[in-house]
Design an enzyme around this catalytic site. Structure first.
Site, PDB file in Angstrom:
ATOM      1  N   GLU A   1       0.834  -1.208   0.000  1.00  0.00           N
ATOM      2  CA  GLU A   1       0.000   0.000   0.000  1.00  0.00           C
ATOM      3  C   GLU A   1       0.868   1.257   0.000  1.00  0.00           C
ATOM      4  O   GLU A   1       0.393   2.340   0.361  1.00  0.00           O
ATOM      5  CB  GLU A   1      -0.929   0.017   1.221  1.00  0.00           C
TER       6      GLU A   1
ATOM      7  N   HIS B   1      -3.792   1.618   8.877  1.00  0.00           N
ATOM      8  CA  HIS B   1      -4.920   0.982   8.191  1.00  0.00           C
ATOM      9  C   HIS B   1      -5.180  -0.375   8.836  1.00  0.00           C
ATOM     10  O   HIS B   1      -4.238  -1.139   9.077  1.00  0.00           O
ATOM     11  CB  HIS B   1      -4.617   0.786   6.701  1.00  0.00           C
TER      12      HIS B   1
ATOM     13  N   HIS C   1      -8.548  -3.593   9.718  1.00  0.00           N
ATOM     14  CA  HIS C   1      -9.872  -4.127   9.388  1.00  0.00           C
ATOM     15  C   HIS C   1     -10.694  -4.262  10.671  1.00  0.00           C
ATOM     16  O   HIS C   1     -10.642  -5.307  11.335  1.00  0.00           O
ATOM     17  CB  HIS C   1      -9.732  -5.496   8.716  1.00  0.00           C
TER      18      HIS C   1
ATOM     19  N   HIS D   1     -14.557  -2.974   3.773  1.00  0.00           N
ATOM     20  CA  HIS D   1     -13.123  -3.273   3.770  1.00  0.00           C
ATOM     21  C   HIS D   1     -12.456  -2.967   5.126  1.00  0.00           C
ATOM     22  O   HIS D   1     -11.930  -3.865   5.760  1.00  0.00           O
ATOM     23  CB  HIS D   1     -12.451  -2.492   2.620  1.00  0.00           C
TER      24      HIS D   1
END
Ligand SMILES: [Zn+2]
Length: 273
Positions: A122, A145, A147, A217
């Protein structure tokens, strides 16, 4: 090769914090397999000169980041499991330096010490965000980031696939969410993970928010440091958990009403609203 320039008390602190938060992400069930990534702009905290840098090969980036020219970014490595990063942060992070023209980068872990660990896949999204923060002269240096189950679950409910609706719900579930995430989340409708489209939508949403929720996501947060980014995600997750706890018990949560919310904003957020 002498890599003592990659060692300082500041970098030690950042790496320890990355490990701590990576452990939290795994323990919370928000980082299955190699999900999630973390980066920190540590420019200004790496003592090095051209002599040390000359031996590291330059790799071309697909896109130039001129405002990051010469920047040092510490990132989780490609394919890294958060639980591995927690246990061995030095072995699962890598430091890159953006070249002077902003068109490429040097991986300062290329070589013998960390066996050519490459930055997260990423990387373009992280660089685009760090460049935007530099241009904005913002205090935020960290990007996380992950989940988050409860927040992802909310985005599977049609009525919450709307920025106002989901923020109204999250704020109504807990006073802390109103105070510590006053601008709420930026909602990005489903896009292919890792695509240019999701990166562009994220940058746009970050103009008004510090936390972005990617439909079906996960979420991404910016913060002054890694813990600050984590805290905002954690608070939002708590609101979502409270909502689902009430629903699982068979009740529709009452939520705080407009009067309660206005009172909190008036008392704690005078400077913002
Ligand atoms: Zn993801």
């Amino acid at each position: 090769m002498d890599k003592s320039f990659l060692q300082s008390s500041y970098l030690d602190k950042v790496i320890k914090e990355m490990a701590l938060v990576a452990g939290y992400l795994w323990a919370k069930g928000w980082a299955e397999r190699n999900a999630g990534n973390i980066s920190v702009n540590v420019t200004g905290h790496v003592e090095t000169g051209q002599a040390e840098l000359v031996s590291f090969p330059e790799k071309k980036l697909e896109k130039a980041y001129p405002s990051l020219a010469g920047a040092f970014i510490l990132l989780s490595g490609i394919g890294t499991r958060m639980r591995d990063l927690a246990g061995d942060p030095v072995g699962n992070t890598c430091m890159i330096r953006i070249t002077d023209d902003g068109e490429g980068f040097q991986n300062l872990d290329d070589g013998t010490v960390r066996d050519k660990l490459q930055p997260t896949s990423e990387l373009p999204t992280h660089l685009a965000i760090h460049e935007m923060l530099v241009i904005r002269n913002a205090g935020e240096k960290a990007v996380v980031h992950t989940h988050v189950n409860e927040l992802i679950a909310l985005t599977h409910i049609k009525k919450f696939t709307d920025e106002k609706a989901i923020n109204d719900l999250l704020w109504a579930m807990h006073p802390e969410t109103v105070v510590f995430v006053p601008h709420g989340i930026g909602f990005v409708p489903y896009c292919l993970p890792g695509s240019e489209k999701i990166a562009c939508a994220t940058l746009k949403a970050l103009e008004d928010h510090n936390v972005i929720l990617w439909e079906k996501h996960g979420c991404l947060a910016i913060g002054d440091d890694v813990q600050d980014a984590f805290d905002q995600i954690d608070i939002l997750a708590k609101s979502a958990q409270i909502y689902f706890l009430c629903k699982s018990a068979g009740f529709e949560p009452q939520g705080m009403n407009k009067k309660d919310l206005d009172e909190i904003r008036k008392n704690y957020l005078k400077d913002i609203f």
